[in-house]
Design an enzyme around this catalytic site. Structure first.
Site, PDB file in Angstrom:
ATOM      1  N   ARG A   6      -2.972   2.734   6.348  1.00 30.85           N
ATOM      2  CA  ARG A   6      -3.715   1.892   5.455  1.00 30.85           C
ATOM      3  C   ARG A   6      -4.532   0.803   6.054  1.00 30.85           C
ATOM      4  NH1 ARG A   6       1.160   0.653   2.909  1.00 30.85           N
ATOM      5  NH2 ARG A   6       1.698   2.527   2.505  1.00 30.85           N
ATOM      6  N   ASP A 342      -5.140   1.947  -5.204  1.00 24.60           N
ATOM      7  CA  ASP A 342      -5.502   2.121  -3.797  1.00 24.60           C
ATOM      8  C   ASP A 342      -5.177   3.533  -3.330  1.00 24.60           C
ATOM      9  OD1 ASP A 342      -2.710   1.800  -3.864  1.00 24.60           O
ATOM     10  OD2 ASP A 342      -2.722   1.325  -1.742  1.00 24.60           O
ATOM     11  N   GLU A 343      -5.768   3.906  -2.226  1.00 20.80           N
ATOM     12  CA  GLU A 343      -5.440   5.144  -1.510  1.00 20.80           C
ATOM     13  C   GLU A 343      -5.377   6.373  -2.421  1.00 20.80           C
ATOM     14  OE1 GLU A 343      -2.962   3.220   2.183  1.00 20.80           O
ATOM     15  OE2 GLU A 343      -1.859   3.663   0.367  1.00 20.80           O
ATOM     16  N   ALA A 344      -6.300   6.437  -3.372  1.00 19.70           N
ATOM     17  CA  ALA A 344      -6.356   7.590  -4.276  1.00 19.70           C
ATOM     18  C   ALA A 344      -7.198   8.686  -3.625  1.00 19.70           C
ATOM     19  CB  ALA A 344      -6.927   7.165  -5.627  1.00 19.70           C
TER      20      ALA A 344
END
Length: 537
Positions: A6, A342-344
């Site tokens: 991330r 986030d982080e989709a």
């Protein structure tokens, strides 16, 4: 956001600060040249020795000494009386004094509500030979003033058995109020589950440093942690595991409400997060119909990210979102509901935008303000929404510019740069637990940046606060939480509370070091960073 692939930097110019000179003045008054060791031991802590640094300190006058005759006197107000009871519960075990709580009285310690230029959380502390008076315009301000009072007393005041005094508070006046209204800490209870008692212990530690927002990360690929009546398998199935394959767990609605009440008693607002549309494997495993292909995946106990997604075109997805948000909003008296975002990586950009356009109004319908991770700025942030920025120094200029543009257009920012205030980052490569995907983050790096000038192109007025997230991929116990949070958490708290002009690593590291005996007394496990001049080496 919370895993291994991330999510900063920029050295803040150091400004000269009054606190260092005040410390010298106070020390000069407290320590007479050639004074006997016993006299030195009895000297009270200077008024500016606390963390976060107060806005204004005027030392002077005779210290106040707590004695067997000391009482806590409060206004005839139920909330003020409750704060007074909280204070007496700290003072009685360690001093051995009765410390009566009364609605009237002279001398001693007085807690008083009054109109004044204190703001929603500010206070004034006045200490003299005849007593200590805390004044604020709100109970929250009085509570924060009590935290300052605690830190001005010897660290042994935190112990639960009778200790040797004297119990002295330096003379003078502290005038204090926060820089930012939002001063948060996040605890990830999804990757590893933490009990109500463990969360309450962390709340007490946050309160000591005037943190006022507790962000609970309640759902992720590895676990769903809150009971939802309309979708019961989310908790019973989705909550049945955690990273590494442990038994997991979840909060019943009553347990969640217990956490909310306990946080409120320490003047923290709970911000619940249901991460969507990614980080959803626990939900997808619980209900096959949430998947585009109608097939439920197995539960997941690893640490990868970005592989899961709700099925954006399906109507049931929004029935699910509405039910979960409705039930969670009903349990949460606070202003905010965090929808992740986030982080989709498994959601197309078009689907991501469509999903956020439909889910944000659901949050508003149930009376809450949206918070999302900063990827929300790539969609259409709702009016009043807050974007939580977790980028790194290495985050692309395009992504940073997108966030800054949203801030210029009215989206508020909560700053959580991962390579500054992600508390799960290792201090050094050799420290354990923790991860290193955002690099290693020693204490100075965590402290030495300026939220108001951090994100290029974003107006300082858009910054609503600072939050220190603690992701739990490698954390299993309260000792793990404490080791990663301390000593970095107090620095994040100071960035949120103290005026920018007080920011100085050289003087902060000494004030931070002085916290160690208090942590010892409270049984807090902490990392003894070589960057901090700890007492006795």
């Amino acid at each position: 956001m919370g895993a291994l692939v991330r999510r900063h930097h920029g050295t803040t110019p150091r400004t000269p600060r009054l606190l260092g000179s005040l410390l010298l003045v106070a020390a000069a008054g407290a320590f007479t040249l050639g004074a006997a060791p016993a006299a030195r031991a009895a000297a009270p802590a200077p008024l500016d020795q606390v963390v976060p640094a107060p806005a204004s300190v005027q030392p002077g006058g005779t210290p106040y000494t707590l004695t067997r005759a000391t009482g806590v006197h409060v206004d005839h107000n139920a909330e003020v009386r409750r704060i007074g009871a909280y204070l007496t519960a700290i003072l009685r075990p360690s001093t051995g004094y009765p410390v009566p709580l009364t609605d009237s009285g002279t001398g001693g310690i007085r807690l008083h509500l009054a109109k004044g230029d204190f703001g929603a959380e500010g206070y004034r502390l006045q200490s003299a030979a005849d007593g200590v008076t805390l004044t604020a315009s709100t109970p929250a301000g009085l509570f924060h003033g009590v935290q300052t009072l605690r830190q001005l007393l010897p660290a042994s005041v935190e112990r639960k058995t009778v200790q040797t005094g004297p119990w002295r508070i330096a003379g003078g006046t502290v005038e204090d109020r926060p820089r930012y209204a939002y001063r948060g800490a996040m605890l990830d209870v999804s990757r590893h589950f933490f009990t109500v008692a463990q969360v309450e212990r962390y709340i007490d530690q946050l309160a000591l440093y005037k943190i006022n927002e507790l962000h609970l990360h309640l759902s992720d690929d590895q676990g769903w942690r809150i009971a939802v009546d309309s979708w019961p398998r989310l908790a019973t199935h989705g909550g049945s595991t955690e990273v590494g394959g442990g038994k997991g767990g979840y909060y019943t609605k009553a347990q969640y409400q217990q956490i909310v009440r306990y946080a409120a008693s320490r003047y923290l607002e709970v911000v619940p997060e249901i991460d969507m549309p990614g980080h959803t494997n626990a939900a997808l495993s619980s209900y096959a119909r949430l998947n585009c292909d109608g097939v439920a995946p197995p539960l997941y106990t690893g640490t990868q990210v970005g592989f899961s997604s709700l099925c954006v075109p399906k109507k049931v997805t929004y029935d699910f979102a509405d039910d979960v948000i409705r039930e969670l909003a009903a349990l949460t008296p606070g202003r905010y509901l965090h929808i992740g975002g986030d982080e989709a990586h498994s959601t197309s950009h078009a689907d991501y935008v469509a999903f956020m356009d439909r889910v944000q109004p659901i949050v508003a319908r149930y009376g809450k303000t949206v918070i999302g991770w900063h990827q929300l700025t790539g969609a259409h942030p709702a009016e009043g929404a807050l974007a939580q920025y977790w980028g790194l120094d290495g985050t692309s200029a395009t992504e940073k510019a997108q966030v800054a543009e949203a801030a210029r257009n009215g989206t508020g920012l909560i700053l959580s740069p991962a390579d500054r205030v992600y508390l799960d980052m290792k201090y050094t490569k050799s420290t354990k637990p923790g991860t290193t995907w955002a690099g290693t983050v020693e204490v100075q790096r965590s402290y030495d940046w300026n939220p108001g000038a951090y994100l290029a192109g974003a107006p300082a007025s858009a910054v609503k606060g600072v939050e220190a997230p603690l992701w739990s991929e490698t954390l299993k116990t309260s000792a793990d939480i404490e080791y990663m949070a301390f000593p970095r958490l107090p620095g994040a708290a100071e960035l949120g509370w103290s005026p920018a002009a007080t920011h100085d690593w050289t003087t902060y590291r000494r004030r931070l070091a002085a916290q160690a005996p208090r942590w010892d007394a409270l049984g807090i496990a902490y990392y003894k960073s070589p960057q901090v001049p700890w007492p006795n080496g």
